[in-house]
Design an enzyme around this catalytic site. Structure first.
Site, PDB file in Angstrom:
ATOM      1  N   ARG A  62      -8.963   6.011   7.797  1.00 35.94           N
ATOM      2  CA  ARG A  62      -8.083   5.019   7.002  1.00 35.94           C
ATOM      3  C   ARG A  62      -6.786   5.539   6.753  1.00 35.94           C
ATOM      4  O   ARG A  62      -6.417   6.640   6.252  1.00 35.94           O
ATOM      5  CB  ARG A  62      -8.948   4.719   5.688  1.00 35.94           C
ATOM      6  CG  ARG A  62      -8.166   3.736   4.759  1.00 35.94           C
ATOM      7  CD  ARG A  62      -8.776   3.070   3.960  1.00 35.94           C
ATOM      8  NE  ARG A  62      -8.993   3.910   2.525  1.00 35.94           N
ATOM      9  CZ  ARG A  62      -9.448   3.265   1.387  1.00 35.94           C
ATOM     10  NH1 ARG A  62      -9.695   1.924   1.221  1.00 35.94           N
ATOM     11  NH2 ARG A  62      -9.392   3.870   0.268  1.00 35.94           N
ATOM     12  N   ARG A  87     -14.254  -1.492 -13.199  1.00 32.65           N
ATOM     13  CA  ARG A  87     -14.622  -0.401 -12.714  1.00 32.65           C
ATOM     14  C   ARG A  87     -16.069   0.350 -13.593  1.00 32.65           C
ATOM     15  O   ARG A  87     -16.408   1.391 -13.263  1.00 32.65           O
ATOM     16  CB  ARG A  87     -13.880   0.699 -12.325  1.00 32.65           C
ATOM     17  CG  ARG A  87     -13.510   0.622 -10.805  1.00 32.65           C
ATOM     18  CD  ARG A  87     -12.637   1.691 -10.415  1.00 32.65           C
ATOM     19  NE  ARG A  87     -12.425   2.186  -8.998  1.00 32.65           N
ATOM     20  CZ  ARG A  87     -11.434   1.658  -8.083  1.00 32.65           C
ATOM     21  NH1 ARG A  87     -10.513   0.954  -8.555  1.00 32.65           N
ATOM     22  NH2 ARG A  87     -11.438   2.189  -6.967  1.00 32.65           N
ATOM     23  N   LYS A  93     -12.274  -3.608   0.228  1.00 32.81           N
ATOM     24  CA  LYS A  93     -11.680  -4.512  -0.766  1.00 32.81           C
ATOM     25  C   LYS A  93     -10.328  -5.083  -0.428  1.00 32.81           C
ATOM     26  O   LYS A  93     -10.181  -6.218  -0.721  1.00 32.81           O
ATOM     27  CB  LYS A  93     -11.861  -3.936  -2.141  1.00 32.81           C
ATOM     28  CG  LYS A  93     -13.269  -3.861  -2.490  1.00 32.81           C
ATOM     29  CD  LYS A  93     -13.509  -3.431  -4.135  1.00 32.81           C
ATOM     30  CE  LYS A  93     -12.851  -2.107  -4.455  1.00 32.81           C
ATOM     31  NZ  LYS A  93     -13.366  -1.045  -3.809  1.00 32.81           N
ATOM     32  N   ARG A 137     -15.523  10.496  -5.469  1.00 32.27           N
ATOM     33  CA  ARG A 137     -15.153   9.120  -5.685  1.00 32.27           C
ATOM     34  C   ARG A 137     -16.528   8.362  -5.736  1.00 32.27           C
ATOM     35  O   ARG A 137     -16.821   7.507  -6.489  1.00 32.27           O
ATOM     36  CB  ARG A 137     -14.070   8.433  -4.998  1.00 32.27           C
ATOM     37  CG  ARG A 137     -12.798   9.098  -5.436  1.00 32.27           C
ATOM     38  CD  ARG A 137     -11.775   8.711  -4.199  1.00 32.27           C
ATOM     39  NE  ARG A 137     -11.391   7.338  -4.193  1.00 32.27           N
ATOM     40  CZ  ARG A 137     -10.833   6.692  -3.180  1.00 32.27           C
ATOM     41  NH1 ARG A 137     -10.632   7.490  -2.129  1.00 32.27           N
ATOM     42  NH2 ARG A 137     -10.460   5.559  -3.225  1.00 32.27           N
ATOM     43  N   ARG A 150      -4.028   8.426   2.308  1.00 31.01           N
ATOM     44  CA  ARG A 150      -3.747   8.618   0.836  1.00 31.01           C
ATOM     45  C   ARG A 150      -4.579  10.046   0.492  1.00 31.01           C
ATOM     46  O   ARG A 150      -5.430  10.519   0.802  1.00 31.01           O
ATOM     47  CB  ARG A 150      -4.950   7.786   0.170  1.00 31.01           C
ATOM     48  CG  ARG A 150      -3.948   6.286  -0.140  1.00 31.01           C
ATOM     49  CD  ARG A 150      -4.940   5.110  -0.566  1.00 31.01           C
ATOM     50  NE  ARG A 150      -5.838   5.472  -1.767  1.00 31.01           N
ATOM     51  CZ  ARG A 150      -6.570   4.429  -2.248  1.00 31.01           C
ATOM     52  NH1 ARG A 150      -6.508   3.243  -1.804  1.00 31.01           N
ATOM     53  NH2 ARG A 150      -7.346   4.820  -3.156  1.00 31.01           N
TER      54      ARG A 150
HETATM   55  P1  AMP Z   1      -8.340   1.905  -5.200  1.00 29.78           P
HETATM   56  O1  AMP Z   1      -7.089   1.890  -4.685  1.00 29.78           O
HETATM   57  O2  AMP Z   1      -8.797   0.636  -6.052  1.00 29.78           O
HETATM   58  O3  AMP Z   1      -9.327   2.626  -4.480  1.00 29.78           O
HETATM   59  O4  AMP Z   1      -7.844   2.946  -6.646  1.00 29.78           O
HETATM   60  C1  AMP Z   1      -7.527   4.144  -6.438  1.00 29.78           C
HETATM   61  C2  AMP Z   1      -7.502   4.881  -7.693  1.00 29.78           C
HETATM   62  O5  AMP Z   1      -7.044   4.485  -8.987  1.00 29.78           O
HETATM   63  C3  AMP Z   1      -9.129   5.060  -8.352  1.00 29.78           C
HETATM   64  O6  AMP Z   1      -9.792   6.034  -7.721  1.00 29.78           O
HETATM   65  C4  AMP Z   1      -8.780   5.457  -9.811  1.00 29.78           C
HETATM   66  O7  AMP Z   1      -8.367   6.709  -9.866  1.00 29.78           O
HETATM   67  C5  AMP Z   1      -7.579   4.552 -10.061  1.00 29.78           C
HETATM   68  N1  AMP Z   1      -8.043   3.112 -10.441  1.00 29.78           N
HETATM   69  C6  AMP Z   1      -7.930   1.954  -9.793  1.00 29.78           C
HETATM   70  N2  AMP Z   1      -8.632   1.104 -10.647  1.00 29.78           N
HETATM   71  C7  AMP Z   1      -8.988   1.469 -11.831  1.00 29.78           C
HETATM   72  C8  AMP Z   1      -9.824   1.190 -12.770  1.00 29.78           C
HETATM   73  N3  AMP Z   1      -9.938  -0.168 -12.763  1.00 29.78           N
HETATM   74  N4  AMP Z   1     -10.350   2.069 -13.962  1.00 29.78           N
HETATM   75  C9  AMP Z   1     -10.027   3.225 -13.776  1.00 29.78           C
HETATM   76  N5  AMP Z   1      -9.228   3.722 -12.715  1.00 29.78           N
HETATM   77  C10 AMP Z   1      -8.959   2.975 -11.602  1.00 29.78           C
END
Ligand code: AMP
Length: 221
Positions: free
Chosen positions: A122, A88, A13, A163, A152
């Site tokens: 990654r 989400r 994404k 996840r 990360r």
């Molecule tokens: P991402 O970089 O999009 O993979 O997000 C990393 C982490 O941030 C996720 O695994 C969640 O812990 C948190 N996070 C990001 N976006 C959301 C969301 N819309 N709702 C809840 N937690 C989020």
């Protein structure tokens, strides 16, 4: 254009969002990046978010919704935006419906096994946020800014499995939610990056051409 990029973690994404925002001049709203900035700045929200993110759990809906609502109200979002990592949950999608009218939801579809494989290679750049794959023997330097790359904390195979469970339970129901609303467009995310963006650009170019045609038609009337 107001768009959502949906898909499991590590579906690509962030990478596709970078390419789309460059090409179509949309504001990029990544809730993951926003939370990581809060963590880096040591804010109260950052402190709360850190342990949830590191363990692969979601940040509570009310916090995320307030954060996104504030961001969408900013000037650069007036002409269009791309949501990456939001919504989400169904609760987040319902809240978004009250905030903005979304034109389309692009779902990047990738199998769990491919994701677990991908996550081992990654790396992200803490400086500019760029994410890329690094294979054995390759230098761990950012292709965009030359900064040192890191893995990360939530990108280990064990955390990724968790996840993915969270994704299946909380986020996957959004596929039906947006299908029922006739907003969903599915893209094969197992292909190389350029082939995934080719599918996305084809769809987006169609929307842009349609909008231009409608503008022209209303000018003619
Ligand atoms: P991402 O970089 O999009 O993979 O997000 C990393 C982490 O941030 C996720 O695994 C969640 O812990 C948190 N996070 C990001 N976006 C959301 C969301 N819309 N709702 C809840 N937690 C989020």
């Amino acid at each position: 254009m107001k768009l959502i990029l949906l898909g499991p973690p590590a579906a690509g994404k962030g990478t596709q969002a970078e390419l789309m925002t460059e090409r179509y001049g949309l504001a990029h709203i990544s809730t993951g990046d926003m939370l990581r900035s809060e963590i880096a700045a040591g804010t109260e929200l950052g402190l709360l978010a850190k342990s949830l993110i590191d363990d692969g759990n979601l940040v509570p809906d009310d916090i995320i919704i307030a954060m996104v609502e504030k961001r969408i109200a900013e000037d650069d979002c007036k002409t269009g935006f791309l949501l990456d990592g939001f919504p989400r949950t169904i609760e987040q999608a319902e809240a978004l419906e009250r905030i903005a009218a979304i034109d389309a939801v692009l779902d990047i579809d990738v199998d769990s096994e491919i994701i677990i494989d991908r996550v081992a290679s990654r790396r992200v750049c803490p400086g500019c946020g760029h994410s890329q794959s690094v294979h054995e023997g390759e230098e761990e330097l950012c292709a965009k800014c030359g900064g040192e790359l890191i893995q990360r904390a939530d990108d280990t195979p064990e955390r990724m499995r968790h996840r993915l469970d969270v994704y299946r339970e909380r986020t996957l129901p959004l596929i039906n939610y947006y299908t029922e609303r006739e907003k969903l467009v599915q893209v094969n995310g197992a292909l190389p990056i350029a082939d995934v963006s080719a599918q996305i650009f084809e769809f987006m170019d169609g929307i842009v051409a349609n909008a231009a045609h409608e503008d022209y038609a209303s000018f003619e009337e």
